[in-house]
Motif scaffolding. Structure first.
Motif, PDB file in Angstrom:
ATOM      1  N   TRP A  41      -1.884  -0.050   1.210  1.00  0.00           N
ATOM      2  CA  TRP A  41      -0.544  -0.436   1.722  1.00  0.00           C
ATOM      3  C   TRP A  41       0.478  -0.280   0.441  1.00  0.00           C
ATOM      4  O   TRP A  41       0.284  -0.738  -0.653  1.00  0.00           O
ATOM      5  CB  TRP A  41      -0.378  -1.752   2.335  1.00  0.00           C
ATOM      6  N   ILE A  42       1.601   0.335   0.917  1.00  0.00           N
ATOM      7  CA  ILE A  42       2.905   0.333  -0.163  1.00  0.00           C
ATOM      8  C   ILE A  42       4.026  -0.087   0.421  1.00  0.00           C
ATOM      9  O   ILE A  42       4.278  -0.151   1.474  1.00  0.00           O
ATOM     10  CB  ILE A  42       2.693   1.979  -0.479  1.00  0.00           C
ATOM     11  N   THR A  46      12.027  -3.070  -0.996  1.00  0.00           N
ATOM     12  CA  THR A  46      11.608  -4.345  -1.809  1.00  0.00           C
ATOM     13  C   THR A  46      11.491  -5.537  -1.195  1.00  0.00           C
ATOM     14  O   THR A  46      12.228  -5.695  -0.201  1.00  0.00           O
ATOM     15  CB  THR A  46      12.977  -4.675  -3.110  1.00  0.00           C
ATOM     16  N   ILE A  47      10.352  -6.397  -1.384  1.00  0.00           N
ATOM     17  CA  ILE A  47      10.148  -7.376  -0.625  1.00  0.00           C
ATOM     18  C   ILE A  47      10.222  -8.684  -1.639  1.00  0.00           C
ATOM     19  O   ILE A  47       9.623  -8.855  -2.376  1.00  0.00           O
ATOM     20  CB  ILE A  47       8.813  -7.616  -0.067  1.00  0.00           C
ATOM     21  N   ALA A  48      11.146  -9.678  -1.151  1.00  0.00           N
ATOM     22  CA  ALA A  48      11.293 -10.718  -2.099  1.00  0.00           C
ATOM     23  C   ALA A  48       9.975 -11.676  -1.984  1.00  0.00           C
ATOM     24  O   ALA A  48       9.436 -11.839  -1.008  1.00  0.00           O
ATOM     25  CB  ALA A  48      12.657 -11.499  -1.753  1.00  0.00           C
ATOM     26  N   ASP A  57       8.665  -3.251   6.398  1.00  0.00           N
ATOM     27  CA  ASP A  57       8.514  -3.510   4.779  1.00  0.00           C
ATOM     28  C   ASP A  57       7.468  -2.557   4.248  1.00  0.00           C
ATOM     29  O   ASP A  57       7.473  -2.385   3.036  1.00  0.00           O
ATOM     30  CB  ASP A  57       8.362  -5.031   4.573  1.00  0.00           C
ATOM     31  N   ILE A  58       6.335  -2.080   5.069  1.00  0.00           N
ATOM     32  CA  ILE A  58       5.219  -1.505   4.296  1.00  0.00           C
ATOM     33  C   ILE A  58       4.929  -0.192   5.169  1.00  0.00           C
ATOM     34  O   ILE A  58       5.430   0.024   6.269  1.00  0.00           O
ATOM     35  CB  ILE A  58       3.910  -2.365   4.638  1.00  0.00           C
ATOM     36  N   SER A  59       4.123   0.643   4.443  1.00  0.00           N
ATOM     37  CA  SER A  59       3.587   1.788   5.097  1.00  0.00           C
ATOM     38  C   SER A  59       2.070   2.129   4.638  1.00  0.00           C
ATOM     39  O   SER A  59       1.968   1.657   3.316  1.00  0.00           O
ATOM     40  CB  SER A  59       4.447   3.077   4.950  1.00  0.00           C
ATOM     41  N   ARG A  60       1.467   2.786   5.095  1.00  0.00           N
ATOM     42  CA  ARG A  60       0.111   3.383   4.714  1.00  0.00           C
ATOM     43  C   ARG A  60       0.403   4.585   4.116  1.00  0.00           C
ATOM     44  O   ARG A  60       0.794   5.523   4.484  1.00  0.00           O
ATOM     45  CB  ARG A  60      -0.904   3.187   6.008  1.00  0.00           C
ATOM     46  N   GLY A  91       7.699   1.381  -3.368  1.00  0.00           N
ATOM     47  CA  GLY A  91       6.997   2.274  -3.832  1.00  0.00           C
ATOM     48  C   GLY A  91       5.869   1.480  -4.515  1.00  0.00           C
ATOM     49  O   GLY A  91       4.935   2.310  -5.044  1.00  0.00           O
ATOM     50  N   ASP A  92       5.636   0.044  -4.822  1.00  0.00           N
ATOM     51  CA  ASP A  92       4.504  -0.369  -5.385  1.00  0.00           C
ATOM     52  C   ASP A  92       3.202  -0.442  -4.377  1.00  0.00           C
ATOM     53  O   ASP A  92       3.526  -0.854  -3.210  1.00  0.00           O
ATOM     54  CB  ASP A  92       4.774  -1.754  -5.785  1.00  0.00           C
ATOM     55  N   LEU A  93       2.247  -0.389  -4.670  1.00  0.00           N
ATOM     56  CA  LEU A  93       1.048  -0.705  -3.900  1.00  0.00           C
ATOM     57  C   LEU A  93       0.810  -2.088  -4.060  1.00  0.00           C
ATOM     58  O   LEU A  93       1.085  -2.669  -5.096  1.00  0.00           O
ATOM     59  CB  LEU A  93      -0.293  -0.028  -4.689  1.00  0.00           C
ATOM     60  N   ILE A  94       0.507  -2.527  -2.661  1.00  0.00           N
ATOM     61  CA  ILE A  94       0.378  -3.946  -2.471  1.00  0.00           C
ATOM     62  C   ILE A  94      -0.908  -4.559  -2.880  1.00  0.00           C
ATOM     63  O   ILE A  94      -2.066  -4.122  -2.492  1.00  0.00           O
ATOM     64  CB  ILE A  94       0.783  -4.566  -1.196  1.00  0.00           C
TER      65      ILE A  94
END
Length: 196
Positions: A41-42, A46-48, A57-60, A91-94
């Motif tokens: 997941w990326i 931006t998620i606070a 908020d996310i994509s694979r 753009g960050d990997l979670i």
């Protein structure tokens, strides 16, 4: 046998070059076959901290994490509806440590502050970490750092485009909130993005 040795001596450079080319060909073919093997997941935006993760908020993405795969959430893991424990930037990997099934109890206050449009970075974004300075009204006092590395929770885009004062909301604990409110009464606040 003697002829083979003579042939090898006369053509040693050609044979070496062919062996190097063959090894390079084998290496390239191995690398071509080792593309991304999994998914993760990326953050699409931006998620606070403390936010509930939604589909938007996310994509694979396909990735090859090799030995770090246990540190990041796999694409098959369901994280929609979970809560963030720290800011996650576009753009960050979670990672596994950045989400929780239970809403986190934030002891932070969301402090609204009005900042002059020239006293904050023009590209300031949600969840940026900032330092707050005060420029006192009293000409005899020097500018002072009030708080260090607090998170921006919201920015009023409409007020930014109009100029004048931009309304932003800062995530501050009670001690930091007191310092900011006190500083606001003493002079002009300036926001500086923290480089780290």
């Amino acid at each position: 046998m003697e002829e083979l040795q003579k042939f090898m001596q006369r053509n040693s450079r050609r044979i070496s070059a062919l062996l190097i080319l063959f090894a390079a060909f084998i290496t390239i073919s191995m690398l071509m076959g080792s593309g991304p093997t999994g998914s993760a997941w990326i953050a699409s935006r931006t998620i606070a901290t403390g936010s509930k993760i939604s589909v938007a908020d996310i994509s694979r993405v396909k990735v090859n994490l090799t030995t770090d795969s246990s540190h990041y959430l796999q694409g098959g893991d369901s994280i929609i509806g979970e809560y963030t424990t720290s800011p996650i930037f576009t753009g960050d990997l979670i990672s596994v440590n950045q989400v929780s099934r239970i809403p986190i109890n934030l002891t932070l206050q969301y402090l609204p502050v009005g900042i002059a449009v020239n006293d904050l970075p023009s590209d300031l974004q949600l969840s940026d970490l900032v330092d707050i300075y005060v420029i006192p009204k009293d000409q005899g006092s020097l500018p002072t750092l009030i708080v260090h590395r607090i998170s921006v929770q919201s920015i009023d885009i409409k007020s930014r485009s109009l100029g004048g004062t931009v309304a932003i909301s800062l995530a501050a604990n009670s001690a930091q909130a007191t310092l900011i409110v006190d500083a606001e009464s003493q002079g002009r606040l300036v926001v500086a993005r923290d480089p780290f």
